[in-house]
Write an enzyme that holds these catalytic residues in place. Structure first.
Site, PDB file in Angstrom:
ATOM      1  N   ARG A   1       0.852  -1.186   0.000  1.00 21.23           N
ATOM      2  CA  ARG A   1       0.000   0.000   0.000  1.00 21.23           C
ATOM      3  C   ARG A   1       0.892   1.241   0.000  1.00 21.23           C
ATOM      4  O   ARG A   1       2.058   1.194   0.400  1.00 21.23           O
ATOM      5  CB  ARG A   1      -0.913   0.013   1.224  1.00 21.23           C
TER       6      ARG A   1
ATOM      7  N   LYS B   1      -1.928  -2.819   7.965  1.00 21.71           N
ATOM      8  CA  LYS B   1      -3.051  -2.423   8.809  1.00 21.71           C
ATOM      9  C   LYS B   1      -3.009  -3.184  10.125  1.00 21.71           C
ATOM     10  O   LYS B   1      -2.677  -4.367  10.164  1.00 21.71           O
ATOM     11  CB  LYS B   1      -4.371  -2.698   8.082  1.00 21.71           C
TER      12      LYS B   1
ATOM     13  N   HIS C   1      -2.382   2.512  -5.810  1.00 24.96           N
ATOM     14  CA  HIS C   1      -3.113   1.274  -5.578  1.00 24.96           C
ATOM     15  C   HIS C   1      -3.261   0.463  -6.863  1.00 24.96           C
ATOM     16  O   HIS C   1      -3.439  -0.753  -6.812  1.00 24.96           O
ATOM     17  CB  HIS C   1      -4.493   1.579  -4.988  1.00 24.96           C
TER      18      HIS C   1
ATOM     19  N   HIS D   1      -3.664  -9.381   3.288  1.00 21.12           N
ATOM     20  CA  HIS D   1      -5.112  -9.401   3.499  1.00 21.12           C
ATOM     21  C   HIS D   1      -5.450 -10.312   4.680  1.00 21.12           C
ATOM     22  O   HIS D   1      -4.955 -11.441   4.767  1.00 21.12           O
ATOM     23  CB  HIS D   1      -5.835  -9.916   2.249  1.00 21.12           C
TER      24      HIS D   1
ATOM     25  N   TYR E   1      -9.417 -10.361  -7.273  1.00 19.89           N
ATOM     26  CA  TYR E   1      -8.482 -10.399  -8.400  1.00 19.89           C
ATOM     27  C   TYR E   1      -8.754 -11.558  -9.345  1.00 19.89           C
ATOM     28  O   TYR E   1      -8.262 -11.555 -10.468  1.00 19.89           O
ATOM     29  CB  TYR E   1      -7.043 -10.461  -7.872  1.00 19.89           C
TER      30      TYR E   1
END
Length: 324
Positions: free
Chosen positions: A151, A175, A247, A273, A282
């Site tokens: 990211r 994250k 992104h 993820h 995807y």
């Protein structure tokens, strides 16, 4: 479109919801901050006409909010603020009902990621040229973005202590402060080496800098907005669409891995993820690989365009079937 016109509309909207709608002061302030973010995005992507946004424009804004790493409730509030803003503009006869209807459309959340072909990615990475003020830094940043699928926030916050060029990998903090290890390809390693040992005249890293890898000429840490602006700059130079963002390179990284034969679990781990459901988006953009896999491994895959063999002849009516 002048930014001053949009800001004037936002000020008028704040006066409207405070004086005529009687909303609480904290709500007015929150909606004002949300719309200021929208105004910054409009300038960043050079949206030609904010009074008549398309579904694609709004989907790009939703993607931007995700890239800003906002929590889902915060993203929802941003969209509520935007919907109320466009209702106000409709009352003022400055915009029609289309924008309000689009903001309520479920399709706004059904986004298929934008992906660049490998040739376009290469054109973007090669856009920084010797002689550019930050040539070595910008080339290294673009190589790192595509090599790792990180990211924007993970790239600008990447620490020197987390980069292991001799072993060709880096440690990213994603994250929730979750860490993961991501390999670096030889192009990214070479670009990072040049940036770290080059001269300041070439845009290399200043000796006296923050702990982050990518810094400004004065040695200060870059922000996600800086990275967005750099990608936009080099997209324009490479002749790529205005919709491309940092992104987009993350999406391209994931899609190209799947196209090359990587399994979904591996891509999930590389992207960081938490749920494989997020990674599954995807698979929608790699239908050709799925068709090729079906053709190769299904007993009746074959060539879909080839004529079917003629049916087997039926046995004569007076002929008895063979005994079991």
């Amino acid at each position: 479109m002048a930014l001053s016109e949009l800001r004037a509309d936002i000020i008028a909207f704040r006066h409207y919801i405070q004086s005529e709608r009687g909303l609480a002061e904290n709500t007015v302030l929150a909606y004002g901050r949300d719309l200021e973010r929208f105004a910054r995005w409009v300038v960043l992507v050079q949206l030609p006409q904010y009074l008549k946004p398309t579904l694609k424009d709004l989907a790009r804004y939703v993607a931007f909010l995700h890239e800003e790493e906002l929590a889902p409730p915060s993203i929802a509030r941003h969209l509520v603020a935007l919907k109320m803003f466009y209702r106000f503009l409709r009352l003022e006869e400055r915009a029609d009902a289309t924008a309000v209807d689009l903001l309520g459309s479920p399709k706004l959340w059904e986004r298929v990621p934008e992906v660049l072909p490998p040739t376009a990615v290469e054109a973007l990475i090669l856009a920084p040229q010797p002689g550019d003020r930050f040539y070595l830094r910008d080339r290294a940043m673009l190589e790192t973005l595509y090599a790792t699928g990180c990211r924007a926030s993970e790239v600008v916050n990447l620490k020197l202590n987390d980069v292991y060029l001799d072993s060709a990998f880096c440690r990213c903090v994603g994250k929730g402060s979750k860490q993961r290890v991501v390999p670096l390809n030889r192009h990214a390693v070479a670009a990072l080496r040049s940036y770290l040992v080059g001269t300041p005249d070439e845009g290399a890293r200043p000796a006296e800098s923050a702990t982050e890898v990518f810094v400004s000429k004065s040695g200060r840490t870059l922000t996600r907005i800086h990275l967005w602006a750099l990608v936009k700059k080099y997209c324009k130079r490479a002749g790529l669409p205005k919709t491309v963002s940092p992104h987009t390179l993350r999406h391209s990284f994931a899609t190209h891995l799947l196209s090359g034969g990587a399994d979904l679990r591996t891509v999930q781990e590389l992207l960081g993820h938490a749920s494989i459901t997020t990674t599954q988006i995807y698979t929608h953009v790699d239908r050709e690989r799925l068709k090729a896999m079906h053709k190769q491994f299904h007993p009746k895959g074959g060539n879909a365009s080839a004529p079917l063999p003629p049916p087997a002849p039926l046995a004569p009516e007076n002929e008895k079937p063979p005994a079991a």
